[in-house]
Scaffold this active site. Structure first.
Site, PDB file in Angstrom:
ATOM      1  CE  LYS A   1      10.215-126.612 -25.790  1.00 17.38           C
ATOM      2  NZ  LYS A   1      10.241-127.201 -24.415  1.00 17.38           N
TER       3      LYS A   1
ATOM      4  CG  ASP B   1       1.231-110.338 -24.813  1.00 10.67           C
ATOM      5  OD1 ASP B   1       1.736-109.403 -25.450  1.00 10.67           O
ATOM      6  OD2 ASP B   1       0.031-110.667 -24.920  1.00 10.67           O
TER       7      ASP B   1
ATOM      8  CG  ASP C   1      10.431-125.074 -21.546  1.00  8.60           C
ATOM      9  OD1 ASP C   1      11.590-124.723 -21.872  1.00  8.60           O
ATOM     10  OD2 ASP C   1      10.140-126.252 -21.251  1.00  8.60           O
TER      11      ASP C   1
ATOM     12  CE1 TYR D   1       3.224-115.594 -34.410  1.00  8.70           C
ATOM     13  CE2 TYR D   1       2.180-113.680 -35.411  1.00  8.70           C
ATOM     14  CZ  TYR D   1       2.459-114.439 -34.297  1.00  8.70           C
ATOM     15  OH  TYR D   1       1.975-114.054 -33.075  1.00  8.70           O
TER      16      TYR D   1
ATOM     17  CG  ASP E   1       2.514-113.203 -30.010  1.00  8.15           C
ATOM     18  OD1 ASP E   1       2.369-111.968 -29.866  1.00  8.15           O
ATOM     19  OD2 ASP E   1       1.562-113.999 -30.072  1.00  8.15           O
TER      20      ASP E   1
HETATM   21  C1  IPM Z   1       1.560-108.675 -31.443  1.00  8.97           C
HETATM   22  C2  IPM Z   1       0.170-109.139 -31.735  1.00  8.97           C
HETATM   23  C3  IPM Z   1       0.098-109.617 -33.160  1.00  8.97           C
HETATM   24  C4  IPM Z   1       0.986-110.837 -33.273  1.00  8.97           C
HETATM   25  C5  IPM Z   1      -1.306-109.887 -33.698  1.00  8.97           C
HETATM   26  C6  IPM Z   1      -2.212-108.702 -33.517  1.00  8.97           C
HETATM   27  C7  IPM Z   1      -1.272-110.342 -35.124  1.00  8.97           C
HETATM   28  O1  IPM Z   1      -0.218-110.100 -30.794  1.00  8.97           O
HETATM   29  O2  IPM Z   1       2.030-107.760 -32.145  1.00  8.97           O
HETATM   30  O3  IPM Z   1       2.184-109.202 -30.531  1.00  8.97           O
HETATM   31  O4  IPM Z   1       0.565-111.966 -32.969  1.00  8.97           O
HETATM   32  O5  IPM Z   1       2.138-110.667 -33.669  1.00  8.97           O
HETATM   33 MG    MG Z   2       1.211-110.431 -29.259  1.00  8.91          MG
END
Ligand code: IPM
Ligand code: MG
Length: 368
Positions: A192, A253, A225, A142, A249
């Site tokens: 990884k 999710d 993975d 990032y 990230d």
């Molecule tokens: C998260 C989001 C952020 C990220 C975005 C909104 C920049 O997806 O907090 O997971 O990628 O970190």
């Molecule tokens: Mg995210």
């Protein structure tokens, strides 16, 4: 002693309306639990861009550095899709994370009993699920340099750099081990190392920190993975998952979806201790700005409410009050009151965002 301070940044989309519910709850704690906060509010993301031409004004950044905790709603929306990269709403959020040095991002993926049916996995795989993902938040791909889009031999090349120093891995590993000790004492570190040098270093440093100071915690390693695969195959095998910024990230999710709703999940981003001993901290729901339902009183305020509960626990030493608030949210779910994100096709009529907030307050009242 002065009251603890809280900077509220509702941001964009449903950020505004979910935060309005949190403010009611903050007021409730002031009136009924004698827990008063000095609350200030400011702009971030698209809202800040509209007002100031930047997704985070320097004054807001300065305020964020001074308060005991920041509570953020959400940033972004289609209205801002065509803005220059440097002023996109997300840049405001990333600047807060970076300049406050919030290196340890705690993302619990917890399946509420009342919601186990909403998971995309079979109920028995997720009932009782309680995972904590610790995502490194201020480095890796990032932020690594070089980055950009460059011309090379007549064509464009897009570059981002995965870069980790020992110190960066060391400090986030420690935060994961500390957390594991207060939970089920297990850490699974994901990288990884089979293809990336940064992954080899990650694995080495985590192993060293473990051997030196946390040998009592059970440590395992997985390629990220394979970790993603295990996360959907048998998620309950995990307690704390420690991983880098980009893998975190993705994995967070994935883990979030296991629980049945993004609308339920809070997060904490913690930095080094300040002079008063509290960590620098920002709390935010995992869900985004959901522009498709904004302004319609449809959003689920629970994730933002639970983010405030994390603030009570990690910034304000109010673990018992955090428990009270979490129990109130659970009681509301158990009673069958649901926002639209939690309804099934044949479900009853969903309540709105404000009604959900009121129901949580009623459950708090009942807890007294
Ligand atoms: C998260 C989001 C952020 C990220 C975005 C909104 C920049 O997806 O907090 O997971 O990628 O970190
Ligand atoms: Mg995210």
């Amino acid at each position: 002693m002065s009251n603890p301070s809280l900077l509220i940044l509702p941001g964009d989309g449903i950020g505004q309306e979910v935060m309005a519910e949190v403010r009611k709850i903050i007021d409730w704690f002031g009136e009924k639990r004698d827990l008063t906060f000095d609350v200030s509010e400011d702009l971030v993301g698209g809202a800040a861009y509209d007002a100031h031409g930047t997704p985070l004004h320097d004054d807001t950044m300065a305020k964020a550095q001074e308060v005991d905790a920041v509570l953020l709603g959400a940033v972004g929306g289609p209205k801002y899709d065509d803005l220059d990269f440097a002023v996109k709403p997300e840049r405001g959020l990333l600047r807060l994370r970076k300049e406050m040095d919030l290196f340890s991002n705690l993302r619990p993926a917890q399946c509420f009993d009342a919601l186990a049916d909403f998971s995309s996995l079979k109920k028995d795989l997720v009932a009782g699920l309680d995972i904590m993902i610790v995502r490194e938040l201020t480095s890796g791909s990032y932020f690594g340099e070089p980055r950009g889009i460059f011309m090379e031999e007549g064509q464009r090349v897009g570059i981002n750099t995965q870069r980790y120093t020992e110190a960066e891995i060391d400090r986030v590993a420690r935060s994961a081990f500390e957390l594991a000790r207060r939970r089920n004492n297990k850490v699974c570190s994901m990288e990884k190392a089979n293809v990336m040098e940064s992954g080899i270093l990650w694995r080495d440093v985590v192993t060293e920190v473990h051997a030196a100071d946390y040998a009592d915690v059970e440590l395992s390693h997985m390629y990220a993975d394979a970790g993603a695969m295990q996360l959907v195959r048998a998620p309950k095998q995990f307690d704390v998952i420690l991983t880098d910024n980009l893998f975190g990230d993705l994995l967070s999710d994935t883990a979030a979806m296991l629980t049945g709703s993004l609308g339920m999940l809070p997060s904490a981003s913690l930095g080094a201790p300040m002079e008063n001993g509290r960590p620098k901290a920002m709390y935010e729901p995992v869900h985004g700005s959901a522009p498709d339902i904004m302004g319609q009183d449809k959003a689920n305020p629970s994730a933002c409410v639970l983010s405030f509960a994390m603030a009570l626990r990690y910034s304000f030493d109010q673990g018992a009050e955090a428990d009270r608030l979490e129990a109130a949210v659970e009681a509301v779910l158990a009673s069958g009151v649901r926002t639209g994100d939690l309804m099934q096709a044949d479900g009853g009529k969903p309540v709105g965002c404000a009604a959900m907030g009121d129901a949580i307050i009623a459950a708090l009242e009942a807890s007294l």
